[in-house]
Design an enzyme around this catalytic site. Structure first.
Site, short mmCIF file in Angstrom:
data_model
loop_
_atom_site.label_atom_id
_atom_site.label_comp_id
_atom_site.label_asym_id
_atom_site.label_seq_id
_atom_site.Cartn_x
_atom_site.Cartn_y
_atom_site.Cartn_z
N HIS A 125 0.78 -1.12 0.06
CA HIS A 125 0.11 -0.07 0.08
C HIS A 125 0.87 1.24 0.17
O HIS A 125 0.23 2.32 -0.22
CB HIS A 125 -1.02 0.08 1.12
CG HIS A 125 -2.01 -0.96 1.07
ND1 HIS A 125 -2.87 -1.24 0.20
CD2 HIS A 125 -2.32 -1.89 2.08
CE1 HIS A 125 -3.58 -2.34 0.36
NE2 HIS A 125 -3.44 -2.83 1.68
N ASP A 162 -2.84 -10.52 -2.29
CA ASP A 162 -3.19 -10.05 -0.98
C ASP A 162 -4.88 -9.74 -1.37
O ASP A 162 -5.04 -9.37 -2.49
CB ASP A 162 -2.42 -9.01 -0.73
CG ASP A 162 -2.77 -8.33 0.80
OD1 ASP A 162 -2.09 -8.50 1.60
OD2 ASP A 162 -3.88 -7.64 0.91
N HIS A 164 -6.36 -7.23 -0.53
CA HIS A 164 -6.41 -5.59 -1.08
C HIS A 164 -5.68 -5.29 -2.02
O HIS A 164 -4.50 -6.12 -2.35
CB HIS A 164 -5.80 -4.95 0.16
CG HIS A 164 -6.48 -5.22 1.77
ND1 HIS A 164 -6.09 -6.11 2.64
CD2 HIS A 164 -7.78 -4.67 2.04
CE1 HIS A 164 -6.93 -6.19 3.63
NE2 HIS A 164 -7.78 -5.52 3.37
N ASP A 245 -4.76 -12.49 3.50
CA ASP A 245 -6.10 -12.11 4.10
C ASP A 245 -7.15 -12.38 3.15
O ASP A 245 -8.44 -12.04 3.45
CB ASP A 245 -6.01 -10.57 4.38
CG ASP A 245 -5.04 -9.71 3.51
OD1 ASP A 245 -4.78 -10.10 2.14
OD2 ASP A 245 -4.89 -8.57 3.45
ZN LIG Z 1 -4.38 -7.03 2.70
#
Ligand SMILES: [Zn+2]
Lengths: 333, 152
Positions: A125, A162, A164, A245
């Site tokens: 991120h 991931d 996200h 995740d």
């Molecule tokens: Zn994540």
């Protein structure tokens, strides 16, 4: 040739505060699992700090300085609601990025066929000038840039599974045709980016999945999108942004991957790597917030990495046998 | 048998219901939900003009995963005002609406309760339970033998 494991004690000392899901216990759970007998063949390696040169291939020097200026002497400092610093965070972030660069060096120099970096803070991120979502430096992107700058690899692919979207990795790599960034992630959750129409200069493949997606959907998008894009690109090295995740037990999302899915996906990536780039894969830990699911998923992932050379040999032999058979058939007819 | 058709919303609603102001914290709203068996509470200004309705669903939704933060900030969300998460311009009904029509609305909208508004002011709230109670009343009256004395 074995699998290398890169980790550093400082990564356990990055303290995000009481109850924070991105906690040292994540790494402890992973390392405890990787210390058990089935993983005895792993070669554990200590890691150097990332150099300013390595970091500034992705982040402006001013940003790097700004992050270190925020590191507190004691207690915690919040860069935003999610992203927390403690006194050891700077050191941990340097080891995390340093691990990826060291792993890239070792793999390109054929010291092993693949490597797993068990590190935190995560990185995908972190944008070139913006820390966010638990991330300070864009570890995977820094590793990709290192592979191109130091080892002259023309094409480096980053696969990010991931849950996200890796907005940071995308922002860092999307303007350079030497990189391919592929991400599967849950649609409409944090950070809100990763729509299909975000395609970079044609070198970004975003695959948002709806809440509830699982094994079948993963296999579908692998066959129809990820594998073709990878083969088209013919990477010289594959980096994996390995967040776990998307597991069905994770509290921060709603995808339904299992340990077996992670093993399967890893094997598929390794098979492409065996064909394109002599199996060269460097995997980098990102998210994963259910400790049991994280430990089990990393175990499945690393086990697949460790079995890769044998699996590649098997598929190589199978290929030779098939070609011989075709030749015999051709000669016989 | 046709008794229910005579009922209007005002016959079954809870009159002068508890309402909250737009600045009420979600923490207090949650306590209200816990102490009363409300599914939703009307949000009104100081002249009891209906501004919105805040249901348990709205409250849950405020804590769901979205693009704003990796982890919902549970504590700070609890301190938000009702106005931040309430459903604005909610569907409301008039006190004179036939209860059969109100029933129809509840079914179609799959909603649990609706505010009752007259002359722009909140005068009541009508919930699934109120309609069920009215149905029971309507059908029991029908079963009372006609020859027995009734005070009418
Ligand atoms: Zn994540």
């Amino acid at each position: 040739m074995t699998t290398l494991l890169y980790t550093h004690p400082a990564c356990l000392e990055h303290d995000t505060g009481f109850g924070h899901p991105e906690c040292p216990a994540r790494l402890t759970a992973i390392l405890n699992t990787l210390r058990t007998a089935p993983f005895a063949a792993l070669e554990w390696r200590d890691v150097p700090q990332a150099t300013v040169e390595q970091l500034t291939r992705i982040h402006p020097q001013g940003y790097v300085e700004r992050i270190f200026a925020r590191v507190p002497r004691r207690g915690n400092v919040a860069l935003d609601g999610d992203t927390i610093l403690s006194p050891q965070s700077g050191e941990a972030a340097l080891r995390a990025a340093g691990a990826v660069c060291a792993a890239v060096d070792a793999i390109v120099q054929r010291e092993a066929s693949n490597a797993f970096c068990a590190i935190r803070p995560p990185g995908h991120h972190a944008e070139p000038t913006q820390a966010m979502g638990f991330c300070l430096f864009a570890n995977a992107a820094i590793g990709a840039a290192h592979a191109r700058a130091v080892h002259g690899l023309e094409r480096v692919a980053v696969i990010d599974f991931d849950v996200h979207h890796g907005n940071g990795t995308q922002a860092a790599l999307e303007h350079d045709p030497g990189y391919l960034y592929i991400s599967t992630h849950q649609a409409y959750i944090y950070p809100g980016t990763g729509r299909r129409d975000e395609r970079g200069i044609g070198n970004v493949v975003n695959i948002p999945l709806l809440a509830g997606s699982g094994s079948t959907d993963l296999r579908h998008v692998w066959r129809h999108e990820i594998e073709p894009a990878l083969r088209d690109f013919q990477p010289r090295l594959i980096l994996i942004s390995a967040g776990f995740d998307a597991h069905h037990m994770d509290p921060l999302a709603e995808l339904n991957f299992s340990e077996d899915d992670y093993a399967w996906l890893t094997q598929q990536i390794l098979a492409v790597a065996a064909e394109c780039c002599e199996g060269r894969v460097v995997s980098v830990l990102e998210g994963g917030y259910s400790l049991p699911a994280l430990a089990a998923s990393v175990a499945a992932h690393v086990k697949a990495l460790m079995e890769a050379p044998r699996a590649a040999q098997r598929s190589l032999i199978k290929g030779i046998l098939e070609r011989q058979k075709t030749r015999r058939n051709a000669a016989g007819s | 048998m046709y008794e229910f058709l005579k009922y209007e919303v005002r016959d079954a609603m809870t009159a002068d219901p508890i309402a909250i102001g737009p600045d009420t914290r979600l923490r207090e709203v949650e306590e209200l939900f816990e102490s009363h068996d409300f599914n939703g509470v009307p949000v009104v200004d100081d002249r009891r003009h209906l501004l919105g309705i805040l249901t348990k669903f709205d409250l849950l939704k405020a804590f769901s995963l979205d693009a704003h933060a990796l982890v919902p900030h549970y504590d700070t969300i609890m301190e938000q005002p009702a106005a931040a998460v309430m459903t604005r311009d909610p569907v409301s009904v008039e006190p004179r609406l036939p209860l059969s029509r109100l029933l129809q609305k509840l079914v179609e909208m799959r909603t649990k309760s609706l505010p009752v508004v007259e002359n722009d002011r909140l005068v009541g709230i009508i919930a699934r339970e109120d309609v069920l109670k009215a149905l029971r009343r309507a059908t029991i009256q029908h079963e009372i033998p006609i020859h027995e004395d009734s005070p009418s």
